[in-house]
Enzyme design. Sequence first.
Site, PDB file in Angstrom:
ATOM      1  N   SER A  75       0.817  -1.219   0.000  1.00 57.60           N
ATOM      2  CA  SER A  75       0.000   0.000   0.000  1.00 57.60           C
ATOM      3  C   SER A  75       0.848   1.265   0.000  1.00 57.60           C
ATOM      4  CB  SER A  75      -0.924   0.019   1.217  1.00 57.60           C
ATOM      5  OG  SER A  75      -1.638   1.240   1.283  1.00 57.60           O
TER       6      SER A  75
ATOM      7  N   LYS B 211     -13.764  -4.739   3.253  1.00 56.45           N
ATOM      8  CA  LYS B 211     -14.732  -3.652   3.064  1.00 56.45           C
ATOM      9  C   LYS B 211     -16.159  -4.057   3.444  1.00 56.45           C
ATOM     10  CE  LYS B 211     -11.975  -1.249  -0.406  1.00 56.45           C
ATOM     11  NZ  LYS B 211     -11.903  -0.685  -1.763  1.00 56.45           N
TER      12      LYS B 211
ATOM     13  N   GLY C 232     -18.091  -7.675  -8.891  1.00 52.17           N
ATOM     14  CA  GLY C 232     -17.765  -7.883  -7.485  1.00 52.17           C
ATOM     15  C   GLY C 232     -17.730  -6.576  -6.717  1.00 52.17           C
TER      16      GLY C 232
ATOM     17  N   ASN D 113     -19.666  -9.461 -16.964  1.00 54.58           N
ATOM     18  CA  ASN D 113     -19.031 -10.366 -16.023  1.00 54.58           C
ATOM     19  C   ASN D 113     -19.012 -11.774 -16.608  1.00 54.58           C
ATOM     20  OD1 ASN D 113     -17.938 -10.681 -13.276  1.00 54.58           O
ATOM     21  ND2 ASN D 113     -19.700 -11.986 -12.915  1.00 54.58           N
ATOM     22  N   ARG D 114     -18.051 -12.594 -16.149  1.00 53.34           N
ATOM     23  CA  ARG D 114     -18.009 -13.986 -16.611  1.00 53.34           C
ATOM     24  C   ARG D 114     -19.313 -14.704 -16.289  1.00 53.34           C
ATOM     25  NH1 ARG D 114     -12.835 -15.580 -18.114  1.00 53.34           N
ATOM     26  NH2 ARG D 114     -11.161 -14.182 -17.409  1.00 53.34           N
TER      27      ARG D 114
END
Length: 269
Positions: free
Chosen positions: A15, A66, A130, A152-153
């Site tokens: 980070s 999160k 996601g 998306n897949r």
Amino acid sequence: MKAYYAVMGDPVEHSRSPELHTAFAKQLGVDLSYERILVKSGQLKSAVKDFIKQGGKGLSITVPLKGEAFQLVHERSQGATLAGAVSVIKIEENGRLYGENLDGPGLVNDIQNNLTYPIKDKKVLLIGAGGGARGIAGPILQCKPQDLIIANRTKATAIQLAEHFHEYGKVAGCGFEDLIDWQFDLVINATSSSVQGIQLPLPARIFAANSLCYDIMYGPKTQGFLQWAKDNGADQASDGFGMLLEQAALSFELWQGKLPTTQPLFERK
């Protein structure tokens, strides 16, 4: 008294948040310390409790915490509620936790201000369904694009996410196989595919004239995907360092009440 802040997640050793917040503090004459704290999934509650005992005032939250942070805080912003995730926690004087999600505003500020690419009336492709995509879809729609397509897949997941945001603008979900006849002005990769070395099954003709390709991840590993975009017609291609920088500035403002200037710290590879 020095204010104490940190980023929590797993991993966190990469980070760049400590250097950014240290630079913001120097710029605005604020005395603070900011560090990285490795916190495994399921351990956030105890980690935050210990952080508060040590005098902590605010936290940046990264993957995979999160959603956990969303459940932990006492109060959430509208943006965090819509995203279903918290990326920043402010610790109030009474010990209550206020949760915000600044990923989307950081992305929009970078694209529109730093890259000078207006989102209004653009055809936008958001890759992934996601947490990354969920955190930025709302702020993108606030910019009033012509269309927002979430690909998306797993097609059903993209459709479900689009339905979650349908009242905020023109948005639809699809699978990658449905993109064959589409072209977009703005393509945003909200997955970690680039840093994992995974090639996305995108049509080569996905980019319209004067288009921008953006990867929300940052660093050297994103360059393969961004170079593919340039080779296949994207006029501009950028990683997500500017998004990190802009959301860090907004976090600093939430904690300190002062908005730092980001341009002196900008590094666009």
